[in-house]
Design an enzyme around this catalytic site. Structure first.
Site, PDB file in Angstrom:
ATOM      1  N   ASP A   1      19.650  18.027 -31.815  1.00  0.00           N
ATOM      2  CA  ASP A   1      19.998  18.977 -32.862  1.00  0.00           C
ATOM      3  C   ASP A   1      21.446  19.423 -32.650  1.00  0.00           C
ATOM      4  OD1 ASP A   1      19.751  20.642 -35.031  1.00  0.00           O
ATOM      5  OD2 ASP A   1      18.687  22.219 -33.952  1.00  0.00           O
TER       6      ASP A   1
ATOM      7  N   ASP B   1       5.995   0.117   7.344  1.00  0.00           N
ATOM      8  CA  ASP B   1       5.738   1.110   6.298  1.00  0.00           C
ATOM      9  C   ASP B   1       6.354   2.463   6.641  1.00  0.00           C
ATOM     10  OD1 ASP B   1       4.418  -0.606   4.645  1.00  0.00           O
ATOM     11  OD2 ASP B   1       2.404  -0.031   5.291  1.00  0.00           O
TER      12      ASP B   1
ATOM     13  N   GLU C   1       0.811  -1.222   0.000  1.00  0.00           N
ATOM     14  CA  GLU C   1       0.000   0.000   0.000  1.00  0.00           C
ATOM     15  C   GLU C   1       0.842   1.269   0.000  1.00  0.00           C
ATOM     16  OE1 GLU C   1       0.767  -1.218   4.145  1.00  0.00           O
ATOM     17  OE2 GLU C   1      -0.269  -2.232   2.520  1.00  0.00           O
TER      18      GLU C   1
END
Length: 890
Positions: free
Chosen positions: A354, A724, A312
């Site tokens: 370029d 977490d 999560e």
């Protein structure tokens, strides 16, 4: 004048329109104004040729609102809070807390409520910071339009435009609203983003479409979201913002952004975790229900395990990593417009760029002005000065270099000339012309452009005051002369002219001259410009090459100039492809040639697009760096489009990133930041995947032979929450130099190997902990309910601490390919966060909180055994990682 957000004007907008077939509403004033005369348009919009006054514009802005398709896309606090609440962990905690309060288990309910507040606050704060960082980056990109206000032309933010404003348009501009053309000179508009047409469409001040024509087919109306390819015009703004044709379209379709390889990889990882859950959760539920006999506890335990397996935190980790990467890149002069492009920048292995301003200094100086045999000729300079002085629209660096010779203004008696007409530049003709009235009363057409394009329009050439016919044998000799200049690194333009009888009125609105008049010219000579390579270019190309990025030059300039510049900056020129050769190749032939070719010269915008697609077909992640009108298609096609803040509007709109300094060194730093972001996200994914894979075996085994729940649902959730929190510092972590040396594409096979080998390492020590708690500390004893409760409480405390500490500690092994702490040191925030979470895990069983969670105080003999377990776990995981690096990633 770009204002279209990338989510509103995507690369595949036309496909989305065709797929959805929305009913687009068009403002009535747009359709009505198409057939009105310019004067009637002014009256209809209550404006005038010199534009609105400042007060009128302010009043209309209040009435019509800002000229944007959507309001600020920043996510509000309420929406961020809602996203934080819609989280599997939070939702399950809320359910369990509600049940706890209903069953009068107030202590458990309070603990889970505190966990909800902590989890939601953490996510809300981090995502709010990321959203604020993204908004600051967007604010750094300024967007303006040339508007007539109070009779003067001023650069005004596009968001401030209102109906009735009079705007000036030139090549490279994006149309800032739905506008009515009131005067135009060879105006060609690219409207492929709205219609899918490949070719530009000419617009006029007089409506040529049939009365029943669709709005998009109106020839006197230009629409928001289109751009000027060539020519110039004056237009009146009819509709702005959501009242425009594109505004109606944007409300009718929902465009899904194209997924990057990284997006697909994260999606694959998420589905892998979901498949683990689909297998794991039912098994855990059934095994615990059968062996323990309490199906209610088994259900909540299985749900808690499901939350534990859910990554999560991944969305937040990705968001924070990307936003931190974007802010770090902004400090290194790279502004990220589309934040998901950061991963593509890190994965980029081919950069097409370029030449002008990137390899060279972009400080062009007019070095030579000479006749057809390369002798200095002030007459040629005077003609070039007249052309550049009277040219309107987009003045490029070559024009500015000519106008820097201010002495010519007086020497050539420029004030004695008056402009009659202009034939603007376009990429098909590759020339542009102005017509001036000479002091003698004649009209003189002065043409400048690429030598081969000018030659085709010449009948004679001038030498020593005499005219000679442009015969084939002489043309070859003339080409040899200007090619000498090109071979010396000069950018060469040819100058040609002719005198005619006067046709138009000086400074009038009529346009008596057109492209057909660019014929039977007299070749007068050449002007030669020098744009030397930057001192930093050679080092930057070498640095990019060292980081696994191959630089290829894709330029519209001639191959002689480009070869010389490439050689000076260390790029090989053995393989060169010209635009004509690209044109004649099939897609398969081009793909084979493009890989070995370093220089593509004389290419058109369509060629640039084909070259990028050819490289992509060979599995390359291609970046394109450009700043011109002709670069927009290639910028959209590339995996990561890169432009500069001085670029034309259409180039900046098409790009994913904007460089505040046109330098490859700046880009090289951006590449490194992109790879760091990828590495930090991958750390969380690797750890989450391997940890979850290992936990699958641990939980299944414990469910079979442990006589009680191995961990209570609330304990699993607390473990998951703390784990977490420990990972929130990953975005701040350092990345080893070796990990950013090469491109970092997503590799699911490598991740799968990592899961299969590293994951089981954790299970080994989970099982040693099980047996340690069961046999050494007597947790087998469930002979009475009291003893069963005590055994369960002690066992759960032991596994909780071991599980949390091993998961938190292992990030330091997984984060690097080296020996952790000794050869590679993590960031201080990660060290501090890991230490704090591990300390909390150690203390919890001995605190009141531990009692509330159902833990018992662990015996002193547990701790040395835990230290031994952690040490063995780190050594084993480091050994397996080292073996994998040698065997699979060498």
């Amino acid at each position: 004048m770009s204002l279209i957000p990338s989510t509103i004007l995507p690369k595949n907008l036309f496909a989305a329109i065709r797929r959805e077939k929305p009913a687009i509403r068009v403002s009535a004033v747009v359709v009505e104004s198409a057939t009105l005369t310019p004067q009637a348009v002014y009256e209809r919009l209550e404006t005038r040729p010199e534009g609105l006054t400042g007060d009128e514009a302010a009043a209309r802005l209040l009435k019509h609102g800002p000229n944007v398709l959507a309001k600020d896309h920043r996510t509000g606090v309420g929406k961020l809070l809602w996203h934080a609440v819609l989280n599997p962990l939070v939702l399950l905690l809320a359910v369990l807390a509600t049940i706890s309060f209903l069953t009068e288990d107030v202590r458990a309910g309070i603990v889970m409520s505190l966990m909800i507040v902590l989890g939601v606050s953490l996510k809300l704060i981090q995502e709010a910071k990321a959203d604020s960082a993204a908004a600051k980056l967007k604010a750094m990109i300024s967007v303006t339009a040339t508007v007539l206000r109070d009779g003067a032309a001023v650069e005004t933010p596009v968001s401030q435009l209102v109906p009735g404003d009079v705007v000036k348009l030139a090549a490279g501009d994006m149309i800032p609203g739905d506008v009515r053309i009131v005067s135009a000179k060879d105006l060609f508009v690219i409207q492929g983003s709205l219609t899918g047409e490949s070719f530009p469409v000419e617009k006029f001040e007089v409506e040529h479409a049939a009365p029943a024509a669709a709005p998009i087919e109106l020839t006197s109306i230009a629409f928001l979201g289109t751009s000027v390819e060539s020519g110039s015009a004056v237009a009146v703004v009819l509709a702005t913002g959501t009242q425009t044709y594109l505004g109606g379209m944007a409300q009718s379709i929902t465009e899904q952004p194209t997924q990057t390889a990284f997006d697909r990889g994260v999606s694959s990882f998420t589905w892998l975790m979901l498949r683990f859950m689909l297998v794991m959760v039912p098994l855990v539920f059934i095994i615990n229900g059968v062996t323990k006999g309490n199906w209610g506890d088994a259900f909540f335990f299985a749900m808690a395990v499901a939350v534990g397996l859910t990554p999560e935190m991944l969305p937040m980790i990705v968001t924070v990593c990307l936003s931190k990467g974007a802010m770090a890149m902004s400090r290194k002069k790279v502004i990220v417009k589309r934040i998901n492009a950061i991963q593509n920048l890190g994965a980029m292995d081919v950069l097409c760029t370029d030449k002008t301003g990137t390899l060279t200094m972009d400080r062009v100086i007019l070095e030579k002005h000479c006749d057809v045999v390369l002798r200095e000729d002030d007459g040629v300079l005077a003609l070039a000065y007249l052309n550049s002085f009277f040219q309107t629209g987009l003045k490029n660096v070559l024009d500015r270099a000519v106008l820097a010779h201010k002495e010519t203004h007086a020497d050539a008696h420029i004030p004695d000339y008056a402009k009659v007409d202009e034939i603007p530049f376009d990429f098909q003709r590759r020339v542009m012309s102005v017509v001036v009235r000479t002091p003698g009363g004649k009209d003189r057409l002065i043409c400048k452009g690429a030598p081969e394009a000018v030659f085709a329009r010449c009948k004679d050439f001038e030498l020593d005051g005499r005219l000679y016919p442009m015969e084939h044998i002489l043309i070859d000799e003339l080409k040899e002369e200007y090619e000498q200049l090109s071979a010396d690194g000069f950018r060469v333009l040819a100058i040609a002219s002719k005198e005619t009888e006067p046709r138009g009125v000086v400074a009038g609105d009529a346009t008596p001259y057109g492209k057909a008049d660019e014929c039977d010219l007299v070749l007068n000579g050449y002007i030669a410009f020098l744009d030397p390579p930057k001192e930093s270019t050679t080092a930057a190309i070498a640095a990019l090459r060292g980081h696994g990025v191959t630089v290829k030059v894709v330029t519209g300039d001639n191959d002689l100039v480009a070869r010389k510049i490439c050689k000076e900056v260390g790029l090989a020129t053995e393989f060169v492809l010209l635009g004509g050769e690209v044109e004649n190749m099939s897609d398969e032939q081009l793909a084979a040639s493009a890989e070995k070719t370093t220089l593509f010269a004389r290419v058109s915008p369509a060629h640039k697009q084909r070259i990028i697609k050819a490289l992509q077909s060979k599995g390359h992640t291609v970046g394109f760096m450009g700043d011109g009108i002709n670069d927009a298609p290639a910028l959209r096609t590339a995996d990561v489009g890169i432009s500069v803040d001085t670029a034309v509007d259409i180039a900046k709109e098409s790009a994913d990133m904007i460089l505040l300094e046109k330098s490859l060194l700046v880009l090289e730093e951006g590449v490194i930041e992109g790879r760091k972001v990828f590495c930090n996200i991958l750390k969380y994914i690797r750890m989450g995947a391997s940890s979850n894979f290992g936990n699958m075996f641990s939980v299944l085994g414990a469910s079979v032979f442990v006589p009680f729940l191995p961990m209570a649902p609330i304990q699993i959730l607390a473990n998951n929450l703390l784990y977490d929190v420990s990972q929130t510092a990953i975005p701040t972590d350092e990345v080893d130099p070796e990990q950013v040396e090469k491109p970092r594409p997503w590799d699911m096979k490598q991740l799968t190997r990592f899961i299969l080998f590293i994951g089981p390492c954790s299970s080994v020590f989970d099982y040693t902990t099980y047996f340690m708690m069961l046999y050494l500390f007597g947790c087998w004893d469930v002979s009475t309910p009291e003893k069963a409760a005590a055994s369960a409480s002690l066992f759960q405390a032991g596994w909780f601490v071991e599980s949390l500490l091993t998961q938190t500690l292992i990030i330091h092994v997984i984060r690097t390919n080296k020996v952790p702490f000794l050869q590679s040191r993590p960031s201080w925030p990660l060290v501090v966060m890991s230490a704090v979470i591990m300390a909390i895990g150690i203390l919890i069983p001995a605190t009141h909180l531990g009692h509330y969670l159902g833990f018992s105080k662990l015996p002193l003999t547990y701790w040395p055994l835990l230290i031994l377990t952690l040490l063995c776990y780190v050594v084993l995981t480091q050994g397996v990682k080292t073996w994998m690096l040698k065997k699979h990633w060498a």
